[in-house]
Design a protein around this motif. Sequence first.
Motif, PDB file in Angstrom:
ATOM      1  N   LEU A  50       0.833  -1.208   0.000  1.00 20.10           N
ATOM      2  CA  LEU A  50       0.000   0.000   0.000  1.00 20.10           C
ATOM      3  C   LEU A  50       0.868   1.257   0.000  1.00 20.10           C
ATOM      4  N   ILE A  51       1.962   1.227   0.740  1.00 22.96           N
ATOM      5  CA  ILE A  51       2.884   2.367   0.753  1.00 22.96           C
ATOM      6  C   ILE A  51       3.504   2.561  -0.624  1.00 22.96           C
ATOM      7  N   ALA A  52       3.923   1.465  -1.256  1.00 21.40           N
ATOM      8  CA  ALA A  52       4.500   1.553  -2.603  1.00 21.40           C
ATOM      9  C   ALA A  52       3.486   2.123  -3.585  1.00 21.40           C
ATOM     10  N   LEU A  53       2.242   1.699  -3.471  1.00 17.11           N
ATOM     11  CA  LEU A  53       1.193   2.215  -4.360  1.00 17.11           C
ATOM     12  C   LEU A  53       0.922   3.698  -4.103  1.00 17.11           C
ATOM     13  N   MET A  54       0.934   4.117  -2.836  1.00 17.71           N
ATOM     14  CA  MET A  54       0.731   5.531  -2.520  1.00 17.71           C
ATOM     15  C   MET A  54       1.876   6.372  -3.066  1.00 17.71           C
ATOM     16  N   SER A  57       1.487   6.643  -6.812  1.00 19.68           N
ATOM     17  CA  SER A  57       0.375   7.538  -7.127  1.00 19.68           C
ATOM     18  C   SER A  57       0.783   8.988  -6.941  1.00 19.68           C
ATOM     19  N   ARG A  58       1.466   9.274  -5.844  1.00 15.53           N
ATOM     20  CA  ARG A  58       1.920  10.637  -5.569  1.00 15.53           C
ATOM     21  C   ARG A  58       2.890  11.115  -6.656  1.00 15.53           C
ATOM     22  N   ALA A  59       3.683  10.183  -7.218  1.00 14.96           N
ATOM     23  CA  ALA A  59       4.640  10.518  -8.271  1.00 14.96           C
ATOM     24  C   ALA A  59       3.992  10.524  -9.652  1.00 14.96           C
ATOM     25  N   GLY A  60       2.686  10.196  -9.722  1.00 11.46           N
ATOM     26  CA  GLY A  60       1.986  10.172 -10.999  1.00 11.46           C
ATOM     27  C   GLY A  60       2.346   8.974 -11.861  1.00 11.46           C
ATOM     28  N   GLU A  61       2.796   7.895 -11.237  1.00 10.42           N
ATOM     29  CA  GLU A  61       3.208   6.689 -11.965  1.00 10.42           C
ATOM     30  C   GLU A  61       2.145   5.604 -11.857  1.00 10.42           C
ATOM     31  N   GLU A  62       1.923   4.907 -12.956  1.00 11.97           N
ATOM     32  CA  GLU A  62       1.032   3.753 -12.941  1.00 11.97           C
ATOM     33  C   GLU A  62       1.811   2.565 -12.376  1.00 11.97           C
ATOM     34  N   THR A  63       1.111   1.690 -11.677  1.00 10.85           N
ATOM     35  CA  THR A  63       1.759   0.513 -11.111  1.00 10.85           C
ATOM     36  C   THR A  63       1.080  -0.745 -11.621  1.00 10.85           C
ATOM     37  N   VAL A  92      -7.508  -2.158  -2.942  1.00 10.61           N
ATOM     38  CA  VAL A  92      -7.051  -1.840  -4.300  1.00 10.61           C
ATOM     39  C   VAL A  92      -8.059  -2.358  -5.315  1.00 10.61           C
ATOM     40  N   ARG A  93      -7.880  -1.913  -6.542  1.00 10.38           N
ATOM     41  CA  ARG A  93      -8.673  -2.436  -7.652  1.00 10.38           C
ATOM     42  C   ARG A  93      -7.737  -2.608  -8.848  1.00 10.38           C
ATOM     43  N   ARG A  94      -8.050  -3.589  -9.665  1.00  3.79           N
ATOM     44  CA  ARG A  94      -7.334  -3.791 -10.921  1.00  3.79           C
ATOM     45  C   ARG A  94      -8.073  -2.993 -11.995  1.00  3.79           C
ATOM     46  N   GLU A 107      -4.627   0.100  -8.610  1.00  2.00           N
ATOM     47  CA  GLU A 107      -4.917   1.419  -8.058  1.00  2.00           C
ATOM     48  C   GLU A 107      -5.453   1.289  -6.640  1.00  2.00           C
ATOM     49  N   LEU A 108      -5.109   2.267  -5.830  1.00  2.00           N
ATOM     50  CA  LEU A 108      -5.597   2.316  -4.453  1.00  2.00           C
ATOM     51  C   LEU A 108      -7.057   2.734  -4.411  1.00  2.00           C
ATOM     52  N   GLU A 109      -7.792   2.155  -3.522  1.00  2.00           N
ATOM     53  CA  GLU A 109      -9.145   2.617  -3.212  1.00  2.00           C
ATOM     54  C   GLU A 109      -9.019   3.713  -2.157  1.00  2.00           C
TER      55      GLU A 109
END
Length: 158
Positions: A50-54, A57-63, A92-94, A107-109
Amino acid sequence: MSDQEDEGTGGQGPEMEIVHLLRAVVVDLGRHSARFAQRNGMHPTDVRALIALMDASRAGEETTAGRLGAALGLNSAGTTALVDRLERAGHVRRVRGERDRRKVTIELEERAVALGWSHFGPLIDRAVGLLQGYDERELAAIKGFLTGMREAAAQEGD
Protein backbone atom coordinates in the motif's frame (compact mmCIF):
# COMPACT_ATOMS: atom_id res chain seq x y z
CA MET A 1 25.57 -3.37 16.45
CA SER A 2 28.11 -4.55 19.00
CA ASP A 3 30.94 -2.60 20.64
CA GLN A 4 33.30 -4.51 18.36
CA GLU A 5 31.45 -3.16 15.32
CA ASP A 6 31.68 0.36 16.76
CA GLU A 7 35.46 0.02 16.97
CA GLY A 8 35.59 -0.84 13.28
CA THR A 9 33.91 2.45 12.45
CA GLY A 10 35.89 4.75 14.68
CA GLY A 11 34.18 4.36 18.06
CA GLN A 12 31.27 6.29 19.53
CA GLY A 13 31.52 9.69 17.90
CA PRO A 14 28.53 11.81 16.96
CA GLU A 15 28.28 9.93 13.65
CA MET A 16 27.75 6.60 15.41
CA GLU A 17 25.23 8.18 17.77
CA ILE A 18 23.23 9.28 14.73
CA VAL A 19 23.55 5.82 13.13
CA HIS A 20 22.25 4.23 16.36
CA LEU A 21 19.38 6.75 16.51
CA LEU A 22 18.48 6.01 12.88
CA ARG A 23 18.47 2.29 13.63
CA ALA A 24 16.18 2.88 16.63
CA VAL A 25 13.82 4.99 14.49
CA VAL A 26 13.68 2.24 11.85
CA VAL A 27 12.80 -0.33 14.54
CA ASP A 28 10.15 1.92 16.08
CA LEU A 29 8.60 2.69 12.68
CA GLY A 30 8.57 -1.03 11.92
CA ARG A 31 6.64 -1.67 15.14
CA HIS A 32 4.23 1.14 14.29
CA SER A 33 3.62 -0.39 10.87
CA ALA A 34 3.24 -3.89 12.39
CA ARG A 35 0.56 -2.58 14.80
CA PHE A 36 -1.33 -1.14 11.83
CA ALA A 37 -1.09 -4.46 9.98
CA GLN A 38 -2.22 -6.47 13.01
CA ARG A 39 -5.15 -4.16 13.84
CA ASN A 40 -6.38 -4.36 10.26
CA GLY A 41 -5.86 -8.09 9.66
CA MET A 42 -3.07 -7.48 7.18
CA HIS A 43 0.31 -9.03 6.49
CA PRO A 44 3.29 -6.64 6.82
CA THR A 45 3.87 -7.07 3.06
CA ASP A 46 0.33 -5.76 2.47
CA VAL A 47 1.29 -2.55 4.26
CA ARG A 48 4.51 -2.23 2.25
CA ALA A 49 2.47 -2.73 -0.94
CA LEU A 50 0.00 0.00 0.00
CA ILE A 51 2.88 2.37 0.75
CA ALA A 52 4.50 1.55 -2.60
CA LEU A 53 1.19 2.22 -4.36
CA MET A 54 0.73 5.53 -2.52
CA ASP A 55 4.27 6.60 -3.41
CA ALA A 56 3.70 5.72 -7.08
CA SER A 57 0.37 7.54 -7.13
CA ARG A 58 1.92 10.64 -5.57
CA ALA A 59 4.64 10.52 -8.27
CA GLY A 60 1.99 10.17 -11.00
CA GLU A 61 3.21 6.69 -11.96
CA GLU A 62 1.03 3.75 -12.94
CA THR A 63 1.76 0.51 -11.11
CA THR A 64 1.35 -2.86 -12.76
CA ALA A 65 1.44 -6.07 -10.73
CA GLY A 66 4.91 -6.77 -12.15
CA ARG A 67 6.22 -3.40 -11.05
CA LEU A 68 4.69 -3.81 -7.59
CA GLY A 69 6.18 -7.28 -7.23
CA ALA A 70 9.61 -6.03 -8.25
CA ALA A 71 9.41 -3.16 -5.75
CA LEU A 72 8.58 -5.63 -2.98
CA GLY A 73 10.92 -8.42 -4.08
CA LEU A 74 8.09 -10.86 -4.77
CA ASN A 75 7.75 -13.45 -7.50
CA SER A 76 4.75 -13.53 -9.83
CA ALA A 77 2.71 -15.97 -7.72
CA GLY A 78 3.38 -14.03 -4.53
CA THR A 79 2.41 -10.78 -6.21
CA THR A 80 -0.83 -12.25 -7.52
CA ALA A 81 -1.72 -13.55 -4.05
CA LEU A 82 -0.90 -10.15 -2.54
CA VAL A 83 -3.03 -8.20 -5.05
CA ASP A 84 -5.89 -10.70 -4.67
CA ARG A 85 -5.76 -10.27 -0.89
CA LEU A 86 -5.72 -6.47 -1.10
CA GLU A 87 -8.53 -6.48 -3.66
CA ARG A 88 -10.72 -8.76 -1.51
CA ALA A 89 -10.16 -6.43 1.44
CA GLY A 90 -11.28 -3.45 -0.65
CA HIS A 91 -7.88 -1.69 -0.57
CA VAL A 92 -7.05 -1.84 -4.30
CA ARG A 93 -8.67 -2.44 -7.65
CA ARG A 94 -7.33 -3.79 -10.92
CA VAL A 95 -7.91 -1.40 -13.82
CA ARG A 96 -7.54 -2.36 -17.50
CA GLY A 97 -5.80 0.11 -19.78
CA GLU A 98 -8.05 2.10 -22.09
CA ARG A 99 -5.74 1.81 -25.10
CA ASP A 100 -4.27 -1.59 -24.34
CA ARG A 101 -6.82 -3.79 -22.56
CA ARG A 102 -4.07 -6.33 -21.79
CA LYS A 103 -2.34 -3.84 -19.50
CA VAL A 104 -3.68 -3.96 -15.96
CA THR A 105 -2.69 -1.42 -13.33
CA ILE A 106 -3.24 -1.62 -9.59
CA GLU A 107 -4.92 1.42 -8.06
CA LEU A 108 -5.60 2.32 -4.45
CA GLU A 109 -9.14 2.62 -3.21
CA GLU A 110 -9.91 5.75 -1.21
CA ARG A 111 -10.82 3.47 1.69
CA ALA A 112 -7.18 2.30 1.93
CA VAL A 113 -5.88 5.88 1.92
CA ALA A 114 -8.33 6.88 4.66
CA LEU A 115 -7.44 3.82 6.73
CA GLY A 116 -3.73 4.56 6.41
CA TRP A 117 -4.19 8.20 7.26
CA SER A 118 -6.20 7.35 10.38
CA HIS A 119 -3.24 5.37 11.73
CA PHE A 120 -0.17 7.10 10.26
CA GLY A 121 -1.58 10.65 10.01
CA PRO A 122 -0.73 11.69 13.58
CA LEU A 123 2.84 10.43 13.16
CA ILE A 124 3.16 12.25 9.83
CA ASP A 125 1.77 15.44 11.38
CA ARG A 126 4.31 15.14 14.20
CA ALA A 127 7.17 14.66 11.71
CA VAL A 128 6.06 17.71 9.70
CA GLY A 129 5.84 19.74 12.92
CA LEU A 130 9.36 18.74 13.90
CA LEU A 131 10.72 19.57 10.46
CA GLN A 132 9.10 23.02 10.55
CA GLY A 133 11.53 23.84 13.36
CA TYR A 134 14.52 23.60 10.99
CA ASP A 135 15.82 26.21 8.57
CA GLU A 136 16.35 25.60 4.84
CA ARG A 137 20.01 24.64 5.26
CA GLU A 138 19.21 22.13 7.99
CA LEU A 139 16.34 20.67 5.97
CA ALA A 140 18.67 20.25 2.98
CA ALA A 141 21.18 18.44 5.20
CA ILE A 142 18.49 16.12 6.61
CA LYS A 143 17.16 15.41 3.12
CA GLY A 144 20.68 14.78 1.81
CA PHE A 145 21.46 12.37 4.62
CA LEU A 146 18.22 10.42 4.26
CA THR A 147 18.58 10.27 0.47
CA GLY A 148 22.12 8.96 0.85
CA MET A 149 20.97 6.34 3.34
CA ARG A 150 18.23 5.16 0.96
CA GLU A 151 20.79 4.85 -1.82
CA ALA A 152 23.18 2.97 0.46
CA ALA A 153 20.45 0.58 1.59
CA ALA A 154 19.37 -0.01 -2.03
CA GLN A 155 22.96 -0.83 -3.01
CA GLU A 156 23.20 -3.35 -0.17
CA GLY A 157 20.35 -5.29 -1.79
CA ASP A 158 22.24 -5.62 -5.09
